[in-house]
Design an enzyme around this catalytic site. Structure first.
Site, short mmCIF file in Angstrom:
data_model
loop_
_atom_site.label_atom_id
_atom_site.label_comp_id
_atom_site.label_asym_id
_atom_site.label_seq_id
_atom_site.Cartn_x
_atom_site.Cartn_y
_atom_site.Cartn_z
CB CYS A 53 58.28 85.04 37.69
SG CYS A 53 57.76 85.49 39.37
CB ALA A 54 57.12 86.89 31.97
N GLY A 95 57.91 82.05 27.75
CA GLY A 95 57.34 80.80 27.27
C GLY A 95 55.92 80.55 27.74
CE LYS A 96 56.17 77.51 33.09
NZ LYS A 96 57.60 77.71 32.76
CB CYS A 109 61.11 73.79 36.94
SG CYS A 109 62.41 75.03 37.04
#
Length: 399
Positions: free
Chosen positions: A224-225, A229-230, A346
């Protein structure tokens, strides 16, 4: 601070787009600032910060304001900040003493924290005694946190480089790649950003890639890019060796990943759009590590996205819970036996976090998995965004 008619009108324009047209605050502010190139740095900062803070306190401002006129709303906010209003005709309806008395008579905690009533009830039912301190923390302005790109520099070197240009930062224990700005700055204009020496990423968000325990040479899927960022952090932790498959159902987001990877000097990220269940099936048991940074309510990041609380509803949160469980039921098939997976949100709600993991582990799809550890990161305890991070092991050994 002296007020200027044209910058206040800039705030009005931004608020109209956010509340009357349902647009996202960050995009609105970006567009508003571009609309008048004559505004200086101080004007731009005033418009951006005032708009964000008025969005944050919108319900409370509306309750205290004499009318819903944008001048009255701004004037009410300005007094709430402890400032004095100039004797302008636009502010003639505002009585500071009456406003103060009305504020002091408020007893409803949801009104005082400027959140919808349904959200206060939900938060209290899920977090209990921790809810009121948490929502209070999430109403504070977010700090600007950098993630050092360790492929190109070190934290100390970047810290010194920024300090030489008057941008002071400090280190926080427990976040090995993070630098926190002492004062808000537009760091995107700094040469170090253009050279790919850092990304802007909250400290809590930086814990997610670290939890996956990647090593150079691994095959990793970030399923789930989003804008990557990750995935960028994973590639740096892997020393740019191996493969990171950055996947998302929205292909346009992955274009941003490509641009960011190029700037950061990363060559191992391969963007791949998820076109349906066939994409997932073709990658069965192909990954050493799997990151599921799933869609969520975003309640843990209200500091930086205060408009989220006005766009959410009980129905939208239930819909996102359904999506989370659909992903958990399908995507883990891409992980090799013996591999590890991180499920992250989050959000601060257990119903999106540990309860989702439990539901997965109790299902047929999760029978081969076990929970190694999880972290419940609350803003009131960390000082950063609220997050949930669970690390799971897929039992067995790879052939």
């Amino acid at each position: 601070m002296k007020l200027h008619n044209n910058t206040i009108r800039g705030v009005h324009t931004a608020l109209q787009a956010i509340f009357e047209e349902g647009q996202y605050a960050d995009k609105v502010i970006e567009r508003t600032l571009k609309s008048n190139p004559k505004w200086g740095a101080r004007d731009r900062s005033f418009i951006a910060e005032t708009t964000y803070e008025m969005v944050r306190w919108w319900r409370l401002i509306g309750h205290l304001s004499p009318t819903k006129d944008y001048w009255d709303l701004f004037g009410t906010y300005w007094l709430m900040q402890g400032n004095q209003l100039p004797e302008w005709e636009e502010f003639a309806r505002i009585n500071p003493d009456k406003l103060k008395g009305k504020y002091e008579s408020i007893e409803d905690p949801a009104m005082l924290e400027s959140i919808p009533e349904w959200l206060h009830k939900l938060g209290k039912s899920e977090l209990g005694d921790k809810w009121e301190a948490e929502i209070h923390s999430l109403n504070e302005e977010a700090e600007v946190v950098l993630r050092v790109n360790t492929l190109k520099t070190t934290r100390e070197r970047l810290k010194n480089q920024l300090a030489a240009d008057g941008i002071n930062t400090y280190i926080v224990k427990g976040y090995p790649d993070a630098l926190v700005l002492e004062q808000r700055e537009n760091v995107f204009r700094h040469p170090a950003f253009k050279e790919g020496l850092f990304e802007v990423q909250d400290a809590s968000s930086q814990l997610v890639a670290a939890a996956l325990a990647v090593e150079p040479g691994m095959r990793v899927i970030d399923a789930c890019a989003g804008a990557g960022g990750k995935a960028l952090h994973l590639a740096a932790l892997m020393e740019n060796k191996g493969k990171v498959l950055a996947m998302d159902v929205e292909e346009w987001k992955l274009q941003q990943t490509k641009l960011r990877a190029r700037r950061d000097g990363i060559s191992i990220i391969e963007p791949k759009a998820i076109e349906g269940t066939k994409t997932i099936k073709r990658l069965k048991e192909s990954a050493d590590r799997l990151l599921l940074d799933v869609p969520c309510s975003g309640l843990g990041v209200l500091r930086r996205n205060p408009d989220t609380k006005w766009k959410l509803s009980l129905e939208s949160i239930q819909k996102v819970r359904d999506t989370q469980q659909e992903i958990l039921q399908s995507y883990p098939s891409m992980l090799k036996p013996g591999g590890q997976m991180v499920y992250a949100t989050c959000s601060i709600l257990p119903s999106e976090n540990e309860l989702q993991v439990k539901k997965f582990l109790d299902s047929e799809a999760g029978k081969d998995f076990e929970l190694i550890e999880d972290q419940k990161v609350l803003a009131q305890e960390s000082g950063f965004d609220g997050f949930y991070i669970a690390r799971l092991l897929k039992k067995g050994t790879s052939a």
